[in-house]
Write an enzyme that holds these catalytic residues in place. Structure first.
Site, PDB file in Angstrom:
ATOM      1  N   SER A 161      33.269  -6.885  -8.204  1.00 57.07           N
ATOM      2  CA  SER A 161      32.741  -8.198  -7.854  1.00 57.07           C
ATOM      3  C   SER A 161      31.338  -8.386  -8.440  1.00 57.07           C
ATOM      4  O   SER A 161      30.896  -9.507  -8.649  1.00 57.07           O
ATOM      5  CB  SER A 161      32.691  -8.344  -6.337  1.00 57.07           C
ATOM      6  OG  SER A 161      31.898  -7.300  -5.792  1.00 57.07           O
ATOM      7  N   TYR A 176      32.741 -10.153  -2.446  1.00 59.34           N
ATOM      8  CA  TYR A 176      34.156 -10.360  -2.137  1.00 59.34           C
ATOM      9  C   TYR A 176      34.467  -9.991  -0.682  1.00 59.34           C
ATOM     10  O   TYR A 176      35.421 -10.496  -0.107  1.00 59.34           O
ATOM     11  CB  TYR A 176      35.024  -9.446  -3.010  1.00 59.34           C
ATOM     12  CG  TYR A 176      35.319  -9.921  -4.412  1.00 59.34           C
ATOM     13  CD1 TYR A 176      34.603 -10.955  -5.010  1.00 59.34           C
ATOM     14  CD2 TYR A 176      36.333  -9.313  -5.149  1.00 59.34           C
ATOM     15  CE1 TYR A 176      34.888 -11.353  -6.313  1.00 59.34           C
ATOM     16  CE2 TYR A 176      36.623  -9.717  -6.442  1.00 59.34           C
ATOM     17  CZ  TYR A 176      35.907 -10.727  -7.026  1.00 59.34           C
ATOM     18  OH  TYR A 176      36.197 -11.112  -8.308  1.00 59.34           O
ATOM     19  N   GLY A 177      33.681  -9.056  -0.140  1.00 65.14           N
ATOM     20  CA  GLY A 177      34.016  -8.398   1.126  1.00 65.14           C
ATOM     21  C   GLY A 177      34.265  -9.297   2.313  1.00 65.14           C
ATOM     22  O   GLY A 177      34.983  -8.922   3.235  1.00 65.14           O
ATOM     23  N   CYS A 204      36.332  -1.447  -7.319  1.00 60.44           N
ATOM     24  CA  CYS A 204      35.912  -2.214  -6.144  1.00 60.44           C
ATOM     25  C   CYS A 204      36.932  -1.925  -5.051  1.00 60.44           C
ATOM     26  O   CYS A 204      38.130  -2.172  -5.242  1.00 60.44           O
ATOM     27  CB  CYS A 204      35.897  -3.703  -6.503  1.00 60.44           C
ATOM     28  SG  CYS A 204      35.546  -4.801  -5.127  1.00 60.44           S
ATOM     29  N   ASN A 205      36.457  -1.386  -3.938  1.00 64.93           N
ATOM     30  CA  ASN A 205      37.379  -1.069  -2.835  1.00 64.93           C
ATOM     31  C   ASN A 205      38.006  -2.327  -2.242  1.00 64.93           C
ATOM     32  O   ASN A 205      39.174  -2.334  -1.876  1.00 64.93           O
ATOM     33  CB  ASN A 205      36.631  -0.308  -1.732  1.00 64.93           C
ATOM     34  CG  ASN A 205      36.194   1.070  -2.172  1.00 64.93           C
ATOM     35  OD1 ASN A 205      36.872   2.051  -1.941  1.00 64.93           O
ATOM     36  ND2 ASN A 205      35.052   1.152  -2.837  1.00 64.93           N
ATOM     37  N   CYS A 230      32.291   1.582  -0.606  1.00 67.53           N
ATOM     38  CA  CYS A 230      32.061   0.392  -1.431  1.00 67.53           C
ATOM     39  C   CYS A 230      31.317   0.903  -2.656  1.00 67.53           C
ATOM     40  O   CYS A 230      30.379   1.717  -2.526  1.00 67.53           O
ATOM     41  CB  CYS A 230      31.216  -0.616  -0.657  1.00 67.53           C
ATOM     42  SG  CYS A 230      30.592  -1.978  -1.670  1.00 67.53           S
ATOM     43  N   HIS A 283      29.199  -0.376  -4.509  1.00 65.69           N
ATOM     44  CA  HIS A 283      27.769  -0.702  -4.576  1.00 65.69           C
ATOM     45  C   HIS A 283      26.920   0.390  -3.909  1.00 65.69           C
ATOM     46  O   HIS A 283      25.757   0.580  -4.254  1.00 65.69           O
ATOM     47  CB  HIS A 283      27.480  -2.027  -3.860  1.00 65.69           C
ATOM     48  CG  HIS A 283      27.796  -3.249  -4.658  1.00 65.69           C
ATOM     49  ND1 HIS A 283      29.082  -3.675  -4.897  1.00 65.69           N
ATOM     50  CD2 HIS A 283      26.986  -4.162  -5.273  1.00 65.69           C
ATOM     51  CE1 HIS A 283      29.050  -4.791  -5.616  1.00 65.69           C
ATOM     52  NE2 HIS A 283      27.792  -5.105  -5.855  1.00 65.69           N
TER      53      HIS A 283
HETATM   54  N1  DGL Z   1      31.828  -3.059  -4.826  1.00 73.11           N
HETATM   55  C1  DGL Z   1      32.697  -3.793  -3.931  1.00 73.11           C
HETATM   56  C2  DGL Z   1      33.550  -2.832  -3.120  1.00 73.11           C
HETATM   57  O1  DGL Z   1      33.691  -1.659  -3.487  1.00 73.11           O
HETATM   58  C3  DGL Z   1      31.856  -4.769  -3.168  1.00 73.11           C
HETATM   59  C4  DGL Z   1      32.630  -5.803  -2.485  1.00 73.11           C
HETATM   60  C5  DGL Z   1      31.923  -7.119  -2.285  1.00 73.11           C
HETATM   61  O2  DGL Z   1      31.696  -7.817  -3.274  1.00 73.11           O
HETATM   62  O3  DGL Z   1      31.695  -7.448  -1.115  1.00 73.11           O
HETATM   63  O4  DGL Z   1      34.147  -3.188  -2.130  1.00 73.11           O
END
Ligand code: DGL
Length: 289
Positions: A26, A57-58, A88-89, A201, A203
């Protein structure tokens, strides 16, 4: 098979081995996975798609996450990628199955929080998973809870802070209340005898050093785990298995720096460019598309 048939098959696989590996997140979080991939697979070329227009995205619903994931995977396919990592999880939780059904002949690797190694290593049988709301309620993680944590009598604390992803996207200012909240949360986990923290996540590994410094400062008995290394090993295995490993090339033999990362963002601005550069550090060379 005729000699001509064998030769054309060989050519096809040789040209595929030269194709790039695609990564998608994301935002900038998937760069934490890229760092492991670039180290494990130094001859590979990588193309990265950051959906900075739609991050985070979360907190989105599953249908929306699935649609955004499919359009990102579609873009990476158009770039001729030989393998795609949904780094991205949250996107994996709702888009991995649909992406694999849409592209049945393309290897697609998804992410799930590294809960299994945490459960197997835990002495206190209390582990915490830090992830987005989407990942915490998705089937992939909950399947690991059912199949691994419950049979091992391990309690999984699910922790969600909506400010964590925006904090990383903003460059993790240490004056932010998010940093203070995170520090306090570690003490709370410790009060609950948590001995393993899973960064669910992509990030979050960017603040792993901050967590480890807080853990050391407060003398907490905690280990922080993420999925980056395991994903690099999985990608390596899949490329070997399908005979798609990129051969070493002349330039790399002389100069061992990683090949430039081709970075594309759905919303590119000077903040994104300097953040990417800062998160990756000077060892990495980036081409902004
Ligand atoms: N890096 C994304 C993950 O692993 C972040 C999701 C997001 O954008 O909220 O879920």
């Amino acid at each position: 098979m005729t000699a001509i048939g064998a030769a054309s098959l060989l050519t096809a696989s040789a040209s595929q081995s030269l194709a790039p590996i695609g990564l998608f997140d994301s935002g900038v979080g998937g760069l934490s996975v890229y760092q492991h991939l670039a180290k494990a697979l130094p001859n590979e070329r990588f193309v990265y798609f950051a959906d900075t227009l739609n991050v985070p995205y979360g907190s989105r619903d599953s249908t929306e996450i699935q649609a955004l994931t499919l359009s990102a995977v579609d873009w990476l396919c158009q770039q001729g990628c030989k393998l795609i990592v949904i780094a991205c999880n949250s996107a994996s939780a709702y888009g991995l199955t649909a992406a694999r059904l849409t592209y049945p002949n393309l290897p697609i690797v998804g992410l799930v929080p590294a809960l299994k190694p945490a459960v197997l290593a835990s002495q206190s049988r209390q582990v915490a998973v830090l992830a987005t709301k989407a990942t915490l309620s998705g089937a992939l993680l909950n399947q690991v809870i059912t199949e691994v944590a419950i049979p091992n009598q391990t309690q999984v604390i699910k922790y969600f802070d909506p400010e964590l992803v925006p904090w990383v996207e903003a460059g993790m200012p240490m004056t932010s209340s998010t940093a203070k909240r995170l520090g306090r949360q570690l003490l709370d986990f410790s009060d609950h005898q948590v001995d393993h923290i899973v960064l669910g996540c992509t990030h979050y590994p960017f603040f792993k050093a901050f967590l480890n410094a807080e853990i050391a400062k407060n003398q907490l008995a905690m280990t922080v785990i993420d999925s980056g290394q395991a994903i690099a090993e999985r990608v390596h295995y899949l490329l070997l298995q399908s005979n798609m490993i990129a051969p070493p090339h002349q330039k790399r033999l002389q100069n061992q720096a990683p090949l430039p990362l081709a970075f594309y963002a759905s919303k590119m601005d000077s903040h994104t460019k300097s953040l990417v550069q800062r998160l990756l550090g000077s060892k990495f060379c980036i081409t902004f598309l």
